[in-house]
Design a protein around this motif. Structure first.
Motif, short mmCIF file in Angstrom:
data_model
loop_
_atom_site.label_atom_id
_atom_site.label_comp_id
_atom_site.label_asym_id
_atom_site.label_seq_id
_atom_site.Cartn_x
_atom_site.Cartn_y
_atom_site.Cartn_z
N ALA A 23 55.77 34.76 49.46
CA ALA A 23 55.19 33.65 50.21
C ALA A 23 53.80 33.96 50.78
N PHE A 24 53.56 35.21 51.16
CA PHE A 24 52.33 35.53 51.88
C PHE A 24 51.48 36.63 51.25
N GLY A 25 51.98 37.30 50.20
CA GLY A 25 51.25 38.43 49.63
C GLY A 25 50.37 38.12 48.44
N ASP A 26 50.38 36.89 47.98
CA ASP A 26 49.58 36.53 46.80
C ASP A 26 48.14 36.23 47.21
N PRO A 27 47.16 36.95 46.66
CA PRO A 27 45.74 36.68 47.00
C PRO A 27 45.28 35.31 46.54
N GLY A 28 45.99 34.71 45.58
CA GLY A 28 45.65 33.36 45.13
C GLY A 28 44.35 33.26 44.36
N ILE A 29 44.04 34.26 43.54
CA ILE A 29 42.81 34.25 42.75
C ILE A 29 43.16 33.87 41.32
N ASP A 30 42.64 32.73 40.86
CA ASP A 30 42.90 32.24 39.51
C ASP A 30 41.60 32.22 38.72
N ALA A 31 41.68 32.72 37.49
CA ALA A 31 40.50 32.78 36.63
C ALA A 31 40.34 31.47 35.87
N VAL A 41 37.98 34.39 45.74
CA VAL A 41 37.73 35.74 46.22
C VAL A 41 37.33 35.71 47.69
N ARG A 42 36.48 34.77 48.05
CA ARG A 42 36.06 34.65 49.46
C ARG A 42 37.24 34.24 50.34
N ASN A 43 38.13 33.39 49.83
CA ASN A 43 39.31 33.00 50.60
C ASN A 43 40.24 34.19 50.81
N ALA A 44 40.36 35.04 49.79
CA ALA A 44 41.20 36.23 49.91
C ALA A 44 40.64 37.16 50.97
N HIS A 45 39.31 37.25 51.03
CA HIS A 45 38.68 38.07 52.07
C HIS A 45 38.97 37.51 53.45
N ASP A 46 38.91 36.19 53.58
CA ASP A 46 39.13 35.55 54.88
C ASP A 46 40.56 35.71 55.38
N SER A 47 41.51 35.93 54.45
CA SER A 47 42.91 36.04 54.84
C SER A 47 43.29 37.45 55.30
N THR A 48 42.35 38.39 55.19
CA THR A 48 42.60 39.75 55.68
C THR A 48 42.64 39.72 57.22
N PRO A 49 43.51 40.46 57.92
CA PRO A 49 44.38 41.51 57.38
C PRO A 49 45.81 41.08 57.13
N TRP A 50 46.14 39.80 57.42
CA TRP A 50 47.54 39.40 57.33
C TRP A 50 48.09 39.51 55.93
N ILE A 51 47.30 39.20 54.95
CA ILE A 51 47.77 39.28 53.57
C ILE A 51 48.08 40.72 53.19
N VAL A 52 47.32 41.67 53.74
CA VAL A 52 47.56 43.08 53.45
C VAL A 52 48.88 43.53 54.08
N VAL A 53 49.20 42.99 55.25
CA VAL A 53 50.48 43.30 55.88
C VAL A 53 51.63 42.84 54.99
N ALA A 54 51.51 41.62 54.45
CA ALA A 54 52.55 41.10 53.55
C ALA A 54 52.65 41.96 52.29
N GLN A 55 51.51 42.42 51.79
CA GLN A 55 51.52 43.25 50.58
C GLN A 55 52.12 44.63 50.86
N ALA A 56 51.88 45.15 52.07
CA ALA A 56 52.49 46.43 52.46
C ALA A 56 54.01 46.28 52.54
N VAL A 57 54.46 45.15 53.05
CA VAL A 57 55.90 44.87 53.07
C VAL A 57 56.44 44.81 51.65
N GLN A 58 55.66 44.21 50.75
CA GLN A 58 56.06 44.10 49.35
C GLN A 58 56.22 45.47 48.70
N VAL A 59 55.38 46.42 49.07
CA VAL A 59 55.48 47.77 48.53
C VAL A 59 56.81 48.42 48.91
#
Length: 237
Positions: A23-31, A41-59
């Motif tokens: 739900a929260f770990g996808d950077p949402g970058i589509d080519a 890419v800019r939206n992914a940057h703006d979502s830091t650091p919460w998205i990284v927390v979700a990705q750390a949980v995913q690990v």
């Protein structure tokens, strides 16, 4: 604490980890187009650091998959050692792939930060944009394969623990087979988006199966352990 309870708790936490990561770990970058990639890419940057927390949980999926996999393997190995091994290997592999997806997502966000803010490489660098796109391909591949492998693990364990043993109720075996069938077609999303609905239903039912199985394991843990003790092969040893 015995391994049956470990399996139940591991599955329960795994549900939370999979939900948070999806739900929260996808950077949402589509080519799609150059402009849309730049904005993503800019939206992914703006979502830091919460998205990284979700990705750390995913690990954390990797160690949890090992914990839950061993706990599910032990009560099944007496009656169906081959099926138990397949379930264990698929669950551990699925956890590793999902953890790799989380790490790839982290790399995408970090590269997006460099692309937006600049550092050693000038902001807006086409080189960094290319790196993000390459990471996007890896992230997409791990998403497709990870769910399919987790579906196979649930099908193997669900079938074995429902019909080869009496650890789980019979209906959970049918549910596990449906989950496995739906998620096995998940990689076909890359070809036709209509298969996304099969993935969505399969992912939802996978979480439902995990919650139900975890509750049953926690409730029935004393009985399962006593059966192992009577057989002279207690999984808590």
């Amino acid at each position: 604490m015995n391994t049956t309870r470990w399996a139940g708790l591991g599955l329960l936490v795994l549900v939370l980890v999979l939900f948070v990561g999806t739900a929260f770990g996808d950077p949402g970058i589509d080519a799609e187009t150059a402009e849309s990639v730049d904005q993503d890419v800019r939206n992914a940057h703006d979502s830091t650091p919460w998205i990284v927390v979700a990705q750390a949980v995913q690990v954390a999926t990797a160690p949890l998959a090992v914990l839950a996999g061993v706990g599910l393997y032990l009560p099944l190995r007496r009656t169906s050692p081959g099926l138990a091994m397949v379930g264990l290997l698929m669950l551990v592999l699925g956890g590793l792939i999902t953890a790799l997806q989380g790490m790839t997502g982290m790399s995408m966000v970090m590269t997006s930060t460099l692309y937006t803010g600049g550092n050693l490489v000038p902001a807006g660098s086409e080189y960094l944009l290319g790196v993000v796109l390459a990471l996007t391909a890896v992230h997409w591949a791990t998403w497709l394969s990870g769910w399919a492998v987790l579906g196979l693990a649930v099908a193997a364990f669900g079938y074995g623990l429902s019909w080869r043993t009496r650890v789980l109720p019979r209906w959970s075996g049918w549910l596990a087979l449906v989950v496995g069938a739906l998620l096995l077609v998940a990689p076909l999303v890359a070809a036709l988006w209509v298969f996304f609905f099969a993935w969505a239903l399969g992912a939802l039912l996978l979480l439902v199966w995990m919650v139900a199985a975890s509750v049953v394991l926690l409730v029935r843990a004393p009985r399962v352990e006593s059966e192992f003790t009577e057989a002279g092969a207690s999984p808590g040893r």
